[in-house]
Design an enzyme around this catalytic site. Sequence first.
Site, PDB file in Angstrom:
ATOM      1  N   ASP A 161      -8.329  -6.369 -14.654  1.00  0.00           N
ATOM      2  CA  ASP A 161      -8.266  -4.737 -15.311  1.00  0.00           C
ATOM      3  C   ASP A 161      -6.671  -4.292 -15.107  1.00  0.00           C
ATOM      4  O   ASP A 161      -6.462  -3.281 -15.744  1.00  0.00           O
ATOM      5  CB  ASP A 161      -9.134  -3.855 -14.671  1.00  0.00           C
ATOM      6  CG  ASP A 161      -9.373  -4.025 -13.134  1.00  0.00           C
ATOM      7  OD1 ASP A 161      -8.519  -4.665 -12.550  1.00  0.00           O
ATOM      8  OD2 ASP A 161     -10.078  -3.201 -12.469  1.00  0.00           O
ATOM      9  N   ASP A 197      -6.551  -0.949  -1.587  1.00  0.00           N
ATOM     10  CA  ASP A 197      -8.040  -1.506  -1.429  1.00  0.00           C
ATOM     11  C   ASP A 197      -7.879  -2.601  -0.217  1.00  0.00           C
ATOM     12  O   ASP A 197      -8.813  -2.402   0.278  1.00  0.00           O
ATOM     13  CB  ASP A 197      -8.474  -2.324  -2.647  1.00  0.00           C
ATOM     14  CG  ASP A 197      -8.425  -1.346  -3.972  1.00  0.00           C
ATOM     15  OD1 ASP A 197      -8.823  -0.299  -3.934  1.00  0.00           O
ATOM     16  OD2 ASP A 197      -8.145  -1.863  -5.083  1.00  0.00           O
TER      17      ASP A 197
END
Length: 833
Positions: free
Chosen positions: A58, A465
């Site tokens: 993405d 993340d």
Amino acid sequence: MARATATALFVASLMNSAYSAASQAYTWKNVVTGGGGGFVPGIVFNPSAQGVAYIRTDIGGPYRLNSDDTWTPLLDGVNNSNWQVRAVAHDWGIDALATDPVDTERLYVAVGMYTNEWDPNPGSILRSTDKGDTWDETVLPFKVGGNMPGRGVGERLAVDPNDNSILFFGARSGHGLWKSTDYGVTWSNVTSFTWTDASSTYTSDPVGIAWVTFDSTSGSEGSPTPRIFVGVVDTEESVFKSEDGGATWSWVSGEPMYGFLPHKGVLSPAEQTLYISYSNGAGPYDGTNGTVHKYNISTGVWTDISPTSMASTYYGYGGLAVDLQVPGTIMVAALNCWWPDELIWRSLDSGETWSPIWDWNGYPNINYYYDYDISNAPWLQDDTSSAEFPVRVGWMVEALAIDPFDSNHWLYGTGETIYGGHDLLKWDSAHNITLESLAVGVEEMAVIGLIAPPGGPELLSVVGDDGGFYHTDLDTAPEQAFHSPTYGSTNGIDYAGNNPAYIVRAGASSTLPTVSLSTNFGLTWSADYAASSSTVPGSVALSANGDTVLLVPTSGSPLVSTYSSTFSTVSTLPSGAAIASDKSNNTVFYGGSAGSFYISTNSGVSFTKTVSLGSSTAVNAIRVHPSVAGDVWVSTDIGLWHSTNYGSSFTQIGSGCTAGWSFGFGKALTTSSYPVLFGFFTVDGVTALYKTEDEGTNWEMISDASHGFGAASANVVNGDLNNYGRVFVGTNGRGIWYGVPSGSLPASTAASTKTSTTHTSSTTTIPTTLATASSSKTSSSSSTTTTTASSTSTATASPYGQCGGSGYTGPTTCPSGWTCSAENSYYSQCVQS
Ligand SMILES: *[C@@H]1O[C@H](CO)[C@@H](O)[C@H](O)[C@H]1NC(C)=O
Ligand SMILES: *[C@@H]1O[C@H](CO)[C@@H](O)[C@H](O)[C@H]1NC(C)=O
Ligand SMILES: *[C@@H]1O[C@H](CO)[C@@H](O)[C@H](O)[C@H]1NC(C)=O
Ligand SMILES: *[C@@H]1O[C@H](CO)[C@@H](O)[C@H](O)[C@H]1NC(C)=O
Ligand SMILES: *[C@@H]1O[C@H](CO)[C@@H](O)[C@H](O)[C@H]1NC(C)=O
Ligand SMILES: *[C@@H]1O[C@H](CO)[C@@H](O)[C@H](O)[C@H]1NC(C)=O
């Protein structure tokens, strides 16, 4: 008709460019983390050519599978030239991918990052005739949203298996269905496909068409395939069909309507059956209900084949695969089963019965029908975690595929990596397989800070993340991420100039202080109790001796703490300022904001504005000479500035430099020369990665046509003060890179010769809101702001239902006997107390 620009991409040689700045050839490699580190929403095998497979990401482009299980990135040429707006590397958002089943060298991707104002550019279809080595582009008359909600449905781009000049592409945002009859060069609107997103109430910006699936068996080679299925993101009628090659369309009658959205529509040609996974959210983070259905094309009968009944499920379904060699063998994944771990099932009888990858053996015992092998990326498991049920199978499983030429070979994508294996048939015999992380070559992290302090390890990184890493070897996956404390997204890192082993980092935690300190280059850490878990993390600067931490949180006023005293507010420095510590003078910190420069001479307690940097309106980064006090550099929206008197006055660097973003110092050629300065600048009108060895008089471009690093403003750069010529580049979605002058010593040899006594400054000042375009576990995805949130509910959540998490607006109270337990920053769930 869309305009076909047919621009040849990534083939120009910069060596022959007309730019006046010189260039120097650099050899570039990814710093290996080995586990991907981000969301993989799509995996596509070519059904006709053995070994041809791709993934799409993405935020980091597409990759192609190699025969040794590694992956080759296919869009590394993407540079700042067309796409630099709000830190979006437009072409790295891949919303769909199609491999041609006839001419198997052909590959197509739909690119574009956001359909909202974050990405002002229209989307494109890129097409390749050499499996993604080179591309041509057709710009579409609307946006494509590779990092938008619903990015895991698909594939919404498909090649006709009987006449491969024909492609269909399903748009987002109400732009309907599009068709090409010339291998993707030109596109036209399929006006007969009249479903409009107006009827879809799922998101304010409609996800649109989910997938296009040709029924290959309905046609014959050389003629357009008559029967085409299209799934749309709509809570009512959502599966449509054409029997005449797309001239007319109708709803597939009998489709069950429970308010669910069809994520995948996968054909089993030998069975004349379409398998569909449904979830009640568009994904990728959500889903609490759903079904798996099959549609028998010859009889028109729909059958619910869900592995878990609707009455008792607490997840929807995402990834769906058929074994093309063994009709009736199918697999499906829960899109997100957050607790205790993700579920994947396999059926050998077309969905009549299923076996799971794990099941309960009387709580709290679990039968794990797999052996877990993460030798490619050991850090995927946190060795310090005391979680009762460690998450291994994953989350956000939208991509699931079985190799059409090898029933033992399978792959699936998660929010963080790619898993799969080579012994899938053992699921059916021993009901026990080896689940391997198979993401080598995929480096998808959004990098936020990089430092290589003198005398320390090769590199220290902090990333979105996945925390960050102590890199002892740039070519080998780290054993563990930074832990104790563990932060998911980490916002900043710095070292103390006079005590380089002293390191500070800041990142998000729901339980521990968001700032931590190390005195051994980041090998081990202690929480800095100057902060708490509610201190908003952000960029950090550590004073030269290491006693004072200056923190600029991602929201709110700057904070400062000396000797771990409670952080106090610094009201004289603007919120969001760029900061740096002097690397030699312990009481001095620098700040910059809105074109103005600030200094503190009292250990960050207060700042004074010294000067305005010409007509600059932004300060992008501040770096300080690694061993000369008061020698400060500042990049702004109009250029690069240098001060040798603690920022009392600045000189603007001429020589054609008209803008600058992240930069950093590397080891000087000789002890008497000035450190090399590396960074993203606009020089002579060209924005790229440059270096200068003479304080900005002469520049050399070191990025090239195959290594563009995406958007300049999204990247972080630092030099290596231990190894002359070596530079680190952190991207937003394509991981960390290191570069050495071409022909120089291999990095490993060079590293052992380090003699430097100088050291580098930190790189912590990229706008954090832009760096988290995100893709995995603990991300609060920026794209979720486009979903239409329902109003905050006062109802009670259901057992195993969601009860909290970033962006969640539903009920937060659990039924009696259940408590709300945080699985991660965006998902809390009602579990039995
Ligand atoms: C950026 O990429 C384009 C397209 O490949 C290329 O033409 C251009 O030269 C590149 N620019 C730089 C500065 O690398
Ligand atoms: C394409 O056609 C559909 C259906 O007629 C229409 O709703 C949509 O606006 C069209 N899109 C464009 C970009 O013309
Ligand atoms: C489709 O229906 C036919 C006729 O009832 C049946 O023989 C066949 O097994 C069905 N296929 C599947 C995959 O269920
Ligand atoms: C899932 O949705 C169906 C259809 O609306 C409903 O009957 C069922 O109760 C739901 N399941 C749960 C666990 O809420
Ligand atoms: C499957 O194999 C692994 C590794 O040998 C083992 O740990 C696990 O217990 C096995 N699972 C079952 C259910 O036997
Ligand atoms: C550090 O900077 C302060 C403020 O400019 C100055 O007064 C002091 O003398 C400097 N200290 C050293 C050791 O240079």
